[in-house]
Design a protein around this motif. Structure first.
Motif, short mmCIF file in Angstrom:
data_model
loop_
_atom_site.label_atom_id
_atom_site.label_comp_id
_atom_site.label_asym_id
_atom_site.label_seq_id
_atom_site.Cartn_x
_atom_site.Cartn_y
_atom_site.Cartn_z
N ASP A 1 6.26 -0.89 3.00
CA ASP A 1 5.30 0.17 2.69
C ASP A 1 5.47 0.70 1.27
OD1 ASP A 1 4.13 0.02 5.14
OD2 ASP A 1 5.30 1.65 6.05
N ALA B 1 3.53 7.34 5.17
CA ALA B 1 4.45 6.25 5.48
C ALA B 1 5.87 6.75 5.69
CB ALA B 1 4.42 5.22 4.34
N ARG C 1 3.39 6.31 0.20
CA ARG C 1 2.31 7.18 0.66
C ARG C 1 2.91 8.26 1.55
NH1 ARG C 1 -1.84 6.54 -2.64
NH2 ARG C 1 -2.77 4.47 -2.63
N TYR D 1 -6.29 1.05 -1.31
CA TYR D 1 -5.35 2.09 -0.91
C TYR D 1 -3.93 1.53 -0.81
CZ TYR D 1 -3.49 6.05 1.73
OH TYR D 1 -2.75 7.14 2.13
N ASN D 2 -3.81 0.34 -0.22
CA ASN D 2 -2.48 -0.20 0.02
C ASN D 2 -1.91 -0.98 -1.16
OD1 ASN D 2 -2.25 0.86 2.59
ND2 ASN D 2 -3.28 -0.90 3.53
N ARG D 3 -2.79 -1.50 -2.00
CA ARG D 3 -2.30 -2.26 -3.16
C ARG D 3 -2.96 -1.80 -4.44
NH1 ARG D 3 -2.37 -6.35 0.58
NH2 ARG D 3 -4.27 -7.34 -0.18
N ARG E 1 -9.18 -0.35 2.18
CA ARG E 1 -7.81 -0.52 2.64
C ARG E 1 -6.98 -1.24 1.59
NH1 ARG E 1 -8.54 -1.81 8.01
NH2 ARG E 1 -8.01 0.30 8.65
N GLU E 2 -7.59 -2.24 0.96
CA GLU E 2 -6.87 -3.00 -0.05
C GLU E 2 -6.54 -2.13 -1.26
OE1 GLU E 2 -8.63 -6.87 -1.21
OE2 GLU E 2 -8.13 -6.20 -3.24
N LEU F 1 4.80 0.98 -2.52
CA LEU F 1 3.75 0.60 -3.47
C LEU F 1 4.38 0.16 -4.78
CD1 LEU F 1 1.23 3.57 -3.08
CD2 LEU F 1 1.26 1.43 -1.80
#
Lengths: 287, 337
Positions: free
Chosen positions: B331, B265, B262, B222-224, B219-220, B333
């Motif tokens: 959301d 999002a 993403r 993917y999100n950051r 998750r980390e 990036l």
């Protein structure tokens, strides 16, 4: 193929297979039939006016123990040469298939096949030069070794075996190589990851998986060696009387074709019986 | 079961640098995915941990032991190969028992443990079969049983599921995860399938050109994502061109940075979205219906954007294709340019 073959397919099959069968008939079946016929004659037609049909050529084999002795000697020669070919050839194939890659493999492969491309007479006489007293081998050894050595291998059984092994070694190497090369390298890696030593991998994986190829090579060596006559004659001299040379004598020296033909068919029968006896082993290796 | 630690490992093949100063730690009992495009060095890293390659420099620890000079036979690992690599001349039970026989545990124990391992993968009844008589999924399970039967310190999987078709693959993913949890073995697996990596692992490492780009929980990562490559490789990214930044609420100073969103999002609409949302104008290129989900391809300021949403959440869109794409500012990036 298991389904019903239609008429059209059958015709096509015949056209495709026809030439091959025609060739086999002309080149193998007819000469063999002629020989089989000759083997039952008392004399060659044309040589003697009173030729007739007889079993005498076959009974001669039983009456004269020399033939059986020589056949036994030839079979032992076949086993010896085959064993040497396996002992030398299989490790060669193993290294070639599993250790060497790229250009080096091609070069080595060429050297393996080279004996096939040279005339067999040339090959055998080359061995004569190497093996005879004061020949290449003796001189080289004397040059390297500090003490004097007398080495005359010419006209010995060893010379015959050396010549035959050299001639037939490529068969074992080629068949074993093909079988070994077909084994996925991942299998070896998997075995290693489970902690298997090289010896375990050889015994439990490589040998069983390449056995069909190795045995095919062994058969390819054994059968012609049992009937060989050229190497025994040239390299064996007085020691070189084998079953094959006796057959050759019947055809080219004594000119007793019927006896030569009969002896040939006895050899063929014996070889077939041996292969038949070995076939359960061969078949098991295939599965 | 042990922790695996790779420290400053470099591996060259001729002139190509396959691993370039790689350092990464694999936690005890964790499920770690190495993800990267072909040629990124992920398989080389796995095979170096396995012991098929020795690193040119750097160290590898498995548990308490430095193993960088220990050959694969002595590393006590379990490995599963892409094509399963089952021994065709042995029965399923013999395949599974092979590693035990090599360790000379005795035939009674060999039989017992091989059966246990086969039961773990739910193939207890197929021990007498030959590998050639099994289906792809069954071979897979046998390979897994064979890899864990010796209780190795670490389980290494080289693209283990790529030869299976999609439904079977999903089943096997669940199965693999269940067995890994049950056995509790430290597992490292190589894949180029990002979905598989996200589904299975509790940590991911992304490789590129022999280097670890980013490592962390899925998750980390993917999100950051730490850079544009990581953002584009794990999941898809819609890049904002510099001209489109005006009027958007950005989480960081735009100089020297790039921004992306993403696909999931985004929200698509014909009318301008509510204030407080980031939004860009775009031209709808295509709307692809795929059952529950739908994909919209939109051109935004010359860039191809992609939106993924539940089909029922996508409103009626105007015929001329002029749409708004909106997303919550948090959301966005951010990666270094």
């Amino acid at each position: 193929m298991a389904e019903v073959i239609h008429a059209q397919d059958r015709r096509r099959l015949l056209t495709l297979l026809g030439p091959a069968y025609l060739w086999l008939t002309l080149a193998v079946f007819l000469p063999l039939s002629a020989m089989l016929f000759f083997s039952f004659l008392s004399d060659m037609p044309g040589d003697a006016p009173d030729w007739g049909v007889t079993l005498g050529n076959y009974t001669q084999f039983l009456e004269n123990p020399t033939y059986a002795t020589l056949l036994w000697k030839s079979l032992k020669l076949g086993v010896t040469v085959t064993l040497f070919c396996i002992v030398i050839g299989y490790p060669c194939a193993l290294v070639l298939a599993k250790s060497i890659k790229g250009r080096a493999r091609e070069a080595l492969f060429l050297m393996v096949i080279l004996p096939f491309w040279s005339n067999s007479l040339v090959r055998i006489f080359s061995w004569a030069i190497v093996l005879r007293g004061n020949g290449v081998l003796e001189r080289t050894l004397n040059w390297i070794l500090p003490f004097d050595i007398r080495l005359n291998l010419m006209f010995t059984t060893e010379a015959v075996v050396i010549g035959l092994v050299h001639s037939y070694l490529p068969y074992v190497i080629l068949t074993s190589y093909l079988a070994l090369q077909a084994i996925d390298d991942d299998l070896i890696d998997a075995a290693r990851s489970m902690g298997a030593s090289k010896l375990t991998i050889l015994n439990r994986l490589l040998l069983p998986l390449s056995l069909p190829g190795l045995l095919a090579g062994a058969v390819l060596v054994f059968v012609p060696v049992v009937g060989s006559f050229m190497e025994p004659r040239i390299l064996g001299g007085r020691m070189g009387t084998y079953y094959g040379t006796v057959i050759e004598d019947q055809f080219v020296a004594v000119y007793n074709w019927p006896l030569g033909a009969a002896l040939s068919f006895i050899l063929l029968a014996v070889v077939l019986v041996i292969l038949g006896a070995a076939s359960p082993v061969l078949r098991r290796a295939r599965t | 079961m042990s922790q695996v630690e790779v420290r400053n490992v470099t591996k060259r093949f001729g002139r190509t640098v396959a691993l370039d100063d790689v350092s990464i730690a694999f936690e005890d009992g964790g499920f770690f995915a190495l993800l990267g495009p072909s040629g990124s060095g992920k398989t080389t890293l796995l095979r170096t941990i396995a012991g098929f390659h020795f690193p040119d420099s750097g160290s590898i620890r498995i548990g308490e032991r430095n193993v960088e000079k220990v050959p694969v036979e002595k590393r006590d690992i379990g490995m599963m190969f892409q094509n399963y690599a089952l021994f065709p001349n042995m029965s399923v039970a013999e395949n599974v028992g092979f590693g035990l026989r090599v360790r000379k545990v005795g035939s009674a124990e060999e039989t017992r443990r091989a059966r246990e391992a086969l039961e773990l993968v739910q193939l207890g009844h197929l021990g007498d079969r030959r590998p050639s008589q099994l289906s792809g999924g069954q071979r897979q399970r046998v390979a897994l049983a064979r890899a864990i039967v010796t209780n190795p310190k670490v389980l290494l999987l080289d693209e283990p599921l790529s030869a299976l078709d999609k439904t079977l693959r999903v089943d096997m993913q669940i199965e693999l995860k269940r067995i890994q949890r049950e056995v509790g073995i430290t597992t490292i697996f190589v894949t180029h399938d990002q979905e598989e990596a996200l589904t299975l692992s509790d940590r991911i490492g992304i490789l590129r050109d022999g280097r670890i780009v980013q490592a962390g929980p899925p998750r980390e990562v993917y999100n950051r994502p730490v850079d544009a490559f990581a953002a584009g490789f794990l999941g898809e990214a819609n890049w904002l061109s510099e001209g489109a930044l005006a009027g958007l609420t950005l989480p960081a100073d735009p100089s020297g940075r790039r921004f992306a969103t993403r696909p999931e999002a985004l929200a698509i609409s014909a009318a301008a979205p509510a204030p407080g949302m980031n939004a860009v104008r775009g031209q709808l290129v295509q709307r692809v219906f795929a059952g529950a989900m739908a994909t919209c391809l939109v051109e935004v300021d010359g860039q191809p954007w992609k939106l993924i949403a539940r089909d029922r959440d996508i409103p009626e869109l105007p015929g001329d294709g002029a749409v708004w794409l909106a997303w919550a500012p948090q959301d966005t990036l951010v990666v270094p340019a």
